[in-house]
Write an enzyme that holds these catalytic residues in place. Structure first.
Site, PDB file in Angstrom:
ATOM      1  N   ASP A   1     -36.602 -47.829   2.319  1.00  0.00           N
ATOM      2  CA  ASP A   1     -37.474 -48.832   2.950  1.00  0.00           C
ATOM      3  C   ASP A   1     -37.153 -50.239   2.456  1.00  0.00           C
ATOM      4  O   ASP A   1     -36.251 -50.443   1.620  1.00  0.00           O
ATOM      5  CB  ASP A   1     -38.944 -48.478   2.718  1.00  0.00           C
ATOM      6  CG  ASP A   1     -39.235 -48.184   1.259  1.00  0.00           C
ATOM      7  OD1 ASP A   1     -38.577 -48.790   0.393  1.00  0.00           O
ATOM      8  OD2 ASP A   1     -40.106 -47.328   0.983  1.00  0.00           O
ATOM      9  N   HIS A  31     -31.540 -51.242  25.192  1.00  0.00           N
ATOM     10  CA  HIS A  31     -32.320 -50.073  25.617  1.00  0.00           C
ATOM     11  C   HIS A  31     -33.561 -49.916  24.752  1.00  0.00           C
ATOM     12  O   HIS A  31     -33.700 -50.609  23.736  1.00  0.00           O
ATOM     13  CB  HIS A  31     -31.454 -48.808  25.489  1.00  0.00           C
ATOM     14  CG  HIS A  31     -30.846 -48.669  24.119  1.00  0.00           C
ATOM     15  ND1 HIS A  31     -29.553 -49.052  23.823  1.00  0.00           N
ATOM     16  CD2 HIS A  31     -31.359 -48.225  22.947  1.00  0.00           C
ATOM     17  CE1 HIS A  31     -29.301 -48.839  22.548  1.00  0.00           C
ATOM     18  NE2 HIS A  31     -30.382 -48.332  21.984  1.00  0.00           N
ATOM     19  N   ASP A  68     -26.280 -54.899  18.985  1.00  0.00           N
ATOM     20  CA  ASP A  68     -25.888 -53.517  19.263  1.00  0.00           C
ATOM     21  C   ASP A  68     -25.458 -53.342  20.726  1.00  0.00           C
ATOM     22  O   ASP A  68     -25.961 -54.021  21.616  1.00  0.00           O
ATOM     23  CB  ASP A  68     -27.103 -52.610  18.986  1.00  0.00           C
ATOM     24  CG  ASP A  68     -26.797 -51.147  19.143  1.00  0.00           C
ATOM     25  OD1 ASP A  68     -25.990 -50.629  18.373  1.00  0.00           O
ATOM     26  OD2 ASP A  68     -27.375 -50.514  20.066  1.00  0.00           O
ATOM     27  N   GLU A  99     -21.437 -55.646  18.347  1.00  0.00           N
ATOM     28  CA  GLU A  99     -20.694 -54.390  18.408  1.00  0.00           C
ATOM     29  C   GLU A  99     -20.213 -54.214  19.837  1.00  0.00           C
ATOM     30  O   GLU A  99     -20.977 -53.845  20.718  1.00  0.00           O
ATOM     31  CB  GLU A  99     -21.615 -53.222  18.013  1.00  0.00           C
ATOM     32  CG  GLU A  99     -20.929 -51.892  18.078  1.00  0.00           C
ATOM     33  CD  GLU A  99     -21.729 -50.835  18.801  1.00  0.00           C
ATOM     34  OE1 GLU A  99     -21.395 -49.666  18.652  1.00  0.00           O
ATOM     35  OE2 GLU A  99     -22.684 -51.167  19.545  1.00  0.00           O
ATOM     36  N   ASP A 126     -21.003 -45.299  12.442  1.00  0.00           N
ATOM     37  CA  ASP A 126     -20.679 -44.571  13.669  1.00  0.00           C
ATOM     38  C   ASP A 126     -19.356 -43.823  13.592  1.00  0.00           C
ATOM     39  O   ASP A 126     -18.879 -43.309  14.608  1.00  0.00           O
ATOM     40  CB  ASP A 126     -20.628 -45.549  14.862  1.00  0.00           C
ATOM     41  CG  ASP A 126     -22.012 -46.056  15.220  1.00  0.00           C
ATOM     42  OD1 ASP A 126     -22.986 -45.299  15.046  1.00  0.00           O
ATOM     43  OD2 ASP A 126     -22.120 -47.217  15.659  1.00  0.00           O
TER      44      ASP A 126
HETATM   45  C1  NOJ Z   1     -24.220 -48.333  18.478  1.00  0.00           C
HETATM   46  C2  NOJ Z   1     -24.869 -48.101  17.161  1.00  0.00           C
HETATM   47  O1  NOJ Z   1     -24.067 -48.556  16.144  1.00  0.00           O
HETATM   48  C3  NOJ Z   1     -25.157 -46.641  17.141  1.00  0.00           C
HETATM   49  O2  NOJ Z   1     -25.409 -46.182  15.857  1.00  0.00           O
HETATM   50  C4  NOJ Z   1     -26.285 -46.426  18.112  1.00  0.00           C
HETATM   51  O3  NOJ Z   1     -26.630 -45.084  18.174  1.00  0.00           O
HETATM   52  C5  NOJ Z   1     -25.856 -46.887  19.503  1.00  0.00           C
HETATM   53  N1  NOJ Z   1     -25.217 -48.147  19.496  1.00  0.00           N
HETATM   54  C6  NOJ Z   1     -27.038 -46.987  20.420  1.00  0.00           C
HETATM   55  O4  NOJ Z   1     -27.942 -47.934  19.938  1.00  0.00           O
END
Ligand code: NOJ
Length: 526
Positions: free
Chosen positions: A77, A162, A252, A281, A353
């Site tokens: 946290d 989203h 993101d 990203e 990721d």
């Molecule tokens: C990319 C993020 O880095 C990933 O971890 C996430 O699940 C997807 N976008 C969706 O938000």
């Protein structure tokens, strides 16, 4: 007399205009973003500083104190992260990129009977509130205040593409993509009266930008940023976080939103913080990705820089899988041409990721070499939490979620920790590493010698990822003289003698030990 003053003013004006148009930067400043070293933290997996928010009433049942279910909350946290700021600062880190802290769904998404909790933060329900598993606004403010007091910027991961997993035909699935405005329901995916979402099914053609933008990423309810309600809501939300002191944003899923909208989003941010550190990203699969051109266009036009996926893929091939250094050097040269500002790209060896570096190659020497590379090459390095503690879990190849283990120790003496600390100092001390041009001096399968130079500052890096080898007759900009290894042998580096031959400065011969990194520089580091 007055005439002279006027003339003087004109000369000064012309001179400063000339300097600006030549792109000359203030070499004395170490506060430019290019001198940053970023540390990427997944809050849930870092440190539990407050047991009272482990399993909050409003979202009960998603906490696993045994760390066995990797898809549940594990307790990290904001208080815990705040407590560990001195540890992070000790590496010379100047910016912490935190996983999303906006309020996420309170019910899990159940797939095949398995609970999936939004411990990662990418399943928002209310972009204007703090996720209760991570703390309160007060905890957030305290985190920002402590980071700033330690000279560290805060970069918030923000996911406006989203909300959360939803199924049009099953309103009971998770929270049905619900979006709230500081507690007030704006709509859900199956009761979308305000037309907040796209309803075009999931992405089918991953090489088609339109598909990526207008359809759902996996089953995540895709927000329609062209809807004025959504547009205003998201911009108000980000302004709210900036009013709480954040310094930047990691955007993101950037390729899933219209570029024009991202540009307007960046402008909104710059209107409240003109020096915000913004990067996105915009995932690329590698050098042959058909959408590479859009990635370049995005980085060059929206006001957001990008995470350097192109270089990342190649770094993993070269240090992790044995490919030759020519690949790395070619990528540096090509991307330098394509991106308007390659110095602002964010470089990394791994992230949340993809499998951690040690999961693809359990060779700490190679990982040290890869770290030394991103810390000295063009771009702003981002270190994924735990790298400095050799944190990794190789279950299922180390893929998500096994690349997100709980931080196990906070040891300030590991070789990787010391390496990052020493190279952060060097980055801060010289514009050569921040925005100096790169010249390759020697490239073979296993040896890469490159030079970064800005003004009088020169840094030469020699990486040998193979057996001991001797290389000869290498030109350098370093002047005749002796240079000791900046890392003092931390990575088996050696000292250097530069001679003057045929009106050139030359390294006549240098023997590079097996798996070594030597760094030679004329920059004095305090
Ligand atoms: C990319 C993020 O880095 C990933 O971890 C996430 O699940 C997807 N976008 C969706 O938000």
């Amino acid at each position: 007399m007055r005439k002279n003053v006027k003339l003087f003013a004109v000369i000064i004006l012309v001179f400063s205009l000339l300097l600006t148009s030549c792109g000359v930067k203030d070499t004395t400043s170490s506060n430019v973003p290019e001198s940053d070293v970023i540390y990427q933290v997944m809050i849930d997996r870092f440190y539990n500083g407050d047991k009272s928010n482990d399993d909050p009433e409003v979202s009960k049942g998603m906490f696993d104190p045994t760390y066995t279910n990797w898809r549940m909350y594990w307790g990290g946290d904001l208080k815990g992260l705040t407590e560990k700021i001195p540890y992070i600062k000790g590496m010379g880190v100047t910016a912490i990129w935190i996983s999303p802290v906006v309020d996420n769904i309170n019910k899990p998404a159940i797939y095949n009977g398995e609970i999936n909790a939004p411990y990662h933060g990418y399943w928002a329900r209310d972009f204007k509130r703090v996720e209760e598993h991570f703390g309160t606004w007060e905890d957030f403010d305290n985190f920002v205040k402590t980071a700033h007091a330690n000279g560290i910027k805060v970069v918030l991961d923000f996911a406006p593409n989203h909300t959360s997993p939803a199924d049009e035909n099953n309103p009971d699935f998770a929270e049905n993509g619900a979006l709230y405005d500081d507690g007030k329901l704006l709509g859900t995916y199956s009761n979308d009266v305000n037309k907040l979402f796209h309803h075009n099914g999931g992405i089918t053609n991953w090489n088609n930008l339109k598909d990526l933008q207008d359809k759902n990423l996996f089953d995540l309810a895709d927000l329609d940023q062209s809807n004025p309600i959504v547009d205003k809501y998201l911009k108000d939300s980000i302004k709210l976080w900036f009013s709480h002191g954040i310094d930047g944003v990691r955007l993101d899923a950037a390729k899933h939103m219209p570029m024009e909208w991202v540009k307007s989003f960046a402008n909104t941010i710059y209107s409240v913080k003109k020096d915000a550190l913004l990067f996105a990203e915009w995932m690329l699969s590698g050098p042959t990705d058909p959408l590479y051109g859009y990635n370049i266009q995005f980085a060059n036009t929206t006001g957001f820089s990008v995470l350097d996926f192109m270089l990342n893929r190649v770094i993993r091939d070269v240090f992790g899988k044995g490919y030759g250094f020519d690949r790395l050097n070619d990528t540096i040269e090509e991307t330098n041409k394509d991106y308007d500002n390659p110095y602002k790209l964010i470089t990394f060896i791994d992230n949340h990721d993809m499998p951690r570096f040690l999961s693809i190659n359990y060779d700490k020497d190679k990982m040290h070499e890869a770290i030394a590379f991103i810390m000295t090459s063009r771009g702003i390095p981002a270190i994924y939490y735990g790298t400095e503690q050799y944190l990794h879990n190789d279950t299922n190849g180390g893929n998500d979620p096994y690349n997100r283990p709980m931080m196990e120790k906070f040891d300030g003496n590991t070789k990787a920790y010391v390496l990052i600390r020493e190279l952060s100092k060097l980055r801060k001390a010289t514009p050569a590493l921040q925005y100096g041009k790169t010249v390759a001096r020697y490239v073979s399968d296993d040896v890469y010698i490159y030079e970064r130079q800005y003004g009088k500052d020169i840094v030469v890096v020699a990486i040998n990822k193979g057996e001991e080898t001797t290389v000869k007759n290498i030109e350098t900009s370093l002047r005749k003289g002796k240079y000791s290894d900046y890392l003092k042998g931390l990575l088996e580096g050696v000292n250097l003698k530069v001679e003057r031959r045929n009106s050139e400065n030359n390294i006549l011969s240098i023997t590079l030990p097996k798996d070594s990194v030597s760094i030679w520089t004329n920059v004095r580091v305090k």
